[in-house]
Write a protein that holds these residues in place. Structure first.
Motif, PDB file in Angstrom:
ATOM      1  N   SER A   1     -14.331  15.797   1.110  1.00  0.00           N
ATOM      2  CA  SER A   1     -15.491  15.333   1.855  1.00  0.00           C
ATOM      3  C   SER A   1     -16.722  15.511   0.981  1.00  0.00           C
ATOM      4  O   SER A   1     -16.929  16.585   0.416  1.00  0.00           O
ATOM      5  CB  SER A   1     -15.669  16.144   3.143  1.00  0.00           C
ATOM      6  N   VAL A   2     -17.546  14.466   0.869  1.00  0.00           N
ATOM      7  CA  VAL A   2     -18.742  14.496   0.028  1.00  0.00           C
ATOM      8  C   VAL A   2     -19.962  14.335   0.930  1.00  0.00           C
ATOM      9  O   VAL A   2     -20.082  13.344   1.646  1.00  0.00           O
ATOM     10  CB  VAL A   2     -18.720  13.373  -1.032  1.00  0.00           C
ATOM     11  N   ILE A   3     -20.859  15.325   0.906  1.00  0.00           N
ATOM     12  CA  ILE A   3     -22.080  15.240   1.703  1.00  0.00           C
ATOM     13  C   ILE A   3     -23.288  15.465   0.814  1.00  0.00           C
ATOM     14  O   ILE A   3     -23.179  15.909  -0.329  1.00  0.00           O
ATOM     15  CB  ILE A   3     -22.088  16.250   2.874  1.00  0.00           C
TER      16      ILE A   3
ATOM     17  N   THR B   1      -4.968  10.526  -2.621  1.00  0.00           N
ATOM     18  CA  THR B   1      -6.109  11.246  -3.172  1.00  0.00           C
ATOM     19  C   THR B   1      -7.361  10.524  -2.695  1.00  0.00           C
ATOM     20  O   THR B   1      -7.523   9.326  -2.927  1.00  0.00           O
ATOM     21  CB  THR B   1      -6.056  11.272  -4.709  1.00  0.00           C
ATOM     22  N   THR B   2      -8.254  11.246  -2.013  1.00  0.00           N
ATOM     23  CA  THR B   2      -9.327  10.604  -1.251  1.00  0.00           C
ATOM     24  C   THR B   2     -10.663  11.284  -1.457  1.00  0.00           C
ATOM     25  O   THR B   2     -10.748  12.515  -1.458  1.00  0.00           O
ATOM     26  CB  THR B   2      -8.974  10.619   0.254  1.00  0.00           C
ATOM     27  N   LEU B   3     -11.712  10.470  -1.631  1.00  0.00           N
ATOM     28  CA  LEU B   3     -13.096  10.935  -1.585  1.00  0.00           C
ATOM     29  C   LEU B   3     -13.753  10.276  -0.389  1.00  0.00           C
ATOM     30  O   LEU B   3     -13.751   9.046  -0.281  1.00  0.00           O
ATOM     31  CB  LEU B   3     -13.860  10.563  -2.864  1.00  0.00           C
ATOM     32  N   MET B   4     -14.312  11.072   0.510  1.00  0.00           N
ATOM     33  CA  MET B   4     -14.918  10.552   1.733  1.00  0.00           C
ATOM     34  C   MET B   4     -16.374  10.993   1.832  1.00  0.00           C
ATOM     35  O   MET B   4     -16.669  12.177   1.988  1.00  0.00           O
ATOM     36  CB  MET B   4     -14.159  11.063   2.964  1.00  0.00           C
ATOM     37  N   ILE B   5     -17.290  10.024   1.760  1.00  0.00           N
ATOM     38  CA  ILE B   5     -18.699  10.308   2.025  1.00  0.00           C
ATOM     39  C   ILE B   5     -18.910  10.333   3.538  1.00  0.00           C
ATOM     40  O   ILE B   5     -18.423   9.448   4.254  1.00  0.00           O
ATOM     41  CB  ILE B   5     -19.607   9.232   1.407  1.00  0.00           C
TER      42      ILE B   5
ATOM     43  N   THR C   1     -19.670  18.160  10.746  1.00  0.00           N
ATOM     44  CA  THR C   1     -18.443  18.654  11.375  1.00  0.00           C
ATOM     45  C   THR C   1     -17.216  17.935  10.818  1.00  0.00           C
ATOM     46  O   THR C   1     -16.165  18.554  10.615  1.00  0.00           O
ATOM     47  CB  THR C   1     -18.492  18.479  12.907  1.00  0.00           C
ATOM     48  N   HIS C   2     -17.339  16.629  10.541  1.00  0.00           N
ATOM     49  CA  HIS C   2     -16.239  15.897   9.905  1.00  0.00           C
ATOM     50  C   HIS C   2     -15.978  16.447   8.506  1.00  0.00           C
ATOM     51  O   HIS C   2     -14.826  16.620   8.100  1.00  0.00           O
ATOM     52  CB  HIS C   2     -16.561  14.409   9.799  1.00  0.00           C
ATOM     53  N   ALA C   3     -17.054  16.721   7.778  1.00  0.00           N
ATOM     54  CA  ALA C   3     -16.922  17.225   6.409  1.00  0.00           C
ATOM     55  C   ALA C   3     -16.178  18.554   6.389  1.00  0.00           C
ATOM     56  O   ALA C   3     -15.373  18.818   5.482  1.00  0.00           O
ATOM     57  CB  ALA C   3     -18.302  17.384   5.768  1.00  0.00           C
ATOM     58  N   ILE C   4     -16.440  19.387   7.388  1.00  0.00           N
ATOM     59  CA  ILE C   4     -15.801  20.698   7.459  1.00  0.00           C
ATOM     60  C   ILE C   4     -14.377  20.593   8.004  1.00  0.00           C
ATOM     61  O   ILE C   4     -13.462  21.264   7.521  1.00  0.00           O
ATOM     62  CB  ILE C   4     -16.640  21.652   8.333  1.00  0.00           C
TER      63      ILE C   4
ATOM     64  N   MET D   1     -20.846  19.144  -2.058  1.00  0.00           N
ATOM     65  CA  MET D   1     -22.193  18.793  -1.642  1.00  0.00           C
ATOM     66  C   MET D   1     -23.024  18.418  -2.867  1.00  0.00           C
ATOM     67  O   MET D   1     -23.052  19.156  -3.860  1.00  0.00           O
ATOM     68  CB  MET D   1     -22.850  19.972  -0.919  1.00  0.00           C
ATOM     69  N   LEU D   2     -23.696  17.265  -2.781  1.00  0.00           N
ATOM     70  CA  LEU D   2     -24.572  16.813  -3.851  1.00  0.00           C
ATOM     71  C   LEU D   2     -26.025  17.097  -3.490  1.00  0.00           C
ATOM     72  O   LEU D   2     -26.426  16.987  -2.337  1.00  0.00           O
ATOM     73  CB  LEU D   2     -24.408  15.305  -4.096  1.00  0.00           C
ATOM     74  N   TYR D   3     -26.793  17.426  -4.523  1.00  0.00           N
ATOM     75  CA  TYR D   3     -28.238  17.592  -4.356  1.00  0.00           C
ATOM     76  C   TYR D   3     -28.900  17.242  -5.674  1.00  0.00           C
ATOM     77  O   TYR D   3     -28.546  17.783  -6.723  1.00  0.00           O
ATOM     78  CB  TYR D   3     -28.577  19.028  -3.954  1.00  0.00           C
ATOM     79  N   GLN D   4     -29.815  16.264  -5.635  1.00  0.00           N
ATOM     80  CA  GLN D   4     -30.527  15.812  -6.824  1.00  0.00           C
ATOM     81  C   GLN D   4     -29.575  15.464  -7.964  1.00  0.00           C
ATOM     82  O   GLN D   4     -29.791  15.816  -9.118  1.00  0.00           O
ATOM     83  CB  GLN D   4     -31.544  16.860  -7.267  1.00  0.00           C
ATOM     84  N   GLY D   5     -28.500  14.755  -7.608  1.00  0.00           N
ATOM     85  CA  GLY D   5     -27.595  14.206  -8.608  1.00  0.00           C
ATOM     86  C   GLY D   5     -26.630  15.174  -9.239  1.00  0.00           C
ATOM     87  O   GLY D   5     -25.981  14.856 -10.243  1.00  0.00           O
TER      88      GLY D   5
END
Length: 267
Positions: free
Chosen positions: A39-41, A204-208, A213-216, A224-228
């Protein structure tokens, strides 16, 4: 587990040399192991959509490399990547052709990454294969193969798109906020189907997602991304026991930012 996808020092900027220059990805590194469901947030501008478009081939990298099973794909076209990388978009209409039937859409998906040639039509053995794949959804689409997808609900179309993405097993599945346009009840249904399909086909999956709650709840790993850049990467048992409060605390510790709400991590 073996590394399937390697994102190595990737930079991506837009409108370079202008007052609007935006350095979105800043040396991003990520190793994705075979079988990972990540999960990518991240907040607006964190780089989530840019990352998805780079992986799919819609954007090129400025610096760095993208490797799939050890081979660089950063110069590979979208069409050629489609053989190995499937993508489900936020808008259910983007995954299917509205004026084609369910079986016609599935026939196109079955030929993903192949030269389609001049032949057209759905063979009976393919039709039976489609019925079996749709029956796993348990929403009755196996009995509606001749229905045009424009007459399906948003949730039905997104469920169909998920089946189509897994029809020819991709090496990598990209889920691009695929429940964001759905109401909560339908979103929950599609997420349950997502987990069933991802686990059933070992994708193999990447989900934005914008849903913390879905991410967890879903997947074996949360990034988690922040400023690239990646500021949180939690996996395994640590992720299973994660709470929203834990996640916000990790973000604060790793980014140095003080949170008064979740805007920085969920844009």
């Amino acid at each position: 587990m073996a590394s399937l996808l390697s994102i190595e020092g990737v930079h991506k900027s837009f409108e370079v040399g202008t007052v609007n220059e935006n350095h979105v990805l800043r040396g991003l590194d990520l190793e994705v192991e075979e079988g990972d469901f990540i999960s990518v947030i991240g907040g607006n501008g964190a780089g989530k959509s840019t990352l998805m478009n780079i992986l799919a081939g819609n954007l090129t990298v400025d610096e760095g490399d993208i490797k799939l099973e050890g081979e660089s794909i950063k110069q590979v076209s979208v069409r050629k990547r489609a053989k190995n990388i499937a993508r489900v978009f936020q808008d259910p209409k983007m995954g299917t052709a509205s004026n084609l039937t369910i079986e016609e859409n599935m026939a196109i998906a079955q030929r993903r990454g192949k030269n389609r040639g001049l032949t057209w039509g759905v063979r009976e053995k393919d039709r039976e294969h489609f019925r079996i794949a749709l029956k796993e959804l348990n929403i009755g689409l196996e009995d509606r193969l001749k229905a045009e997808t424009q007459y399906l609900s948003g949730g039905q179309r997104q469920a169909l798109t998920l089946v189509m993405a897994a029809l020819v097993k991709p090496k990598l599945l990209l889920l691009d906020e695929h429940t964001a346009a759905l109401d909560p009840k339908t979103s929950a249904m599609v997420m349950d189907l997502t987990q069933k399909i991802v686990e059933g086909h070992n994708l193999t999956t990447l989900m934005i997602t914008h849903d913390m709650t879905h991410a967890i709840e879903y997947g074996n790993r949360l990034v988690m991304l922040y400023q690239g850049q990646i500021v949180v990467d939690v996996r395994g048992e640590k992720k299973k026991n994660l709470t929203v409060q834990d996640l916000m605390k990790l973000f604060q510790e790793n980014s140095g930012q003080t949170l008064v709400n979740d805007e920085l991590i969920l844009g």
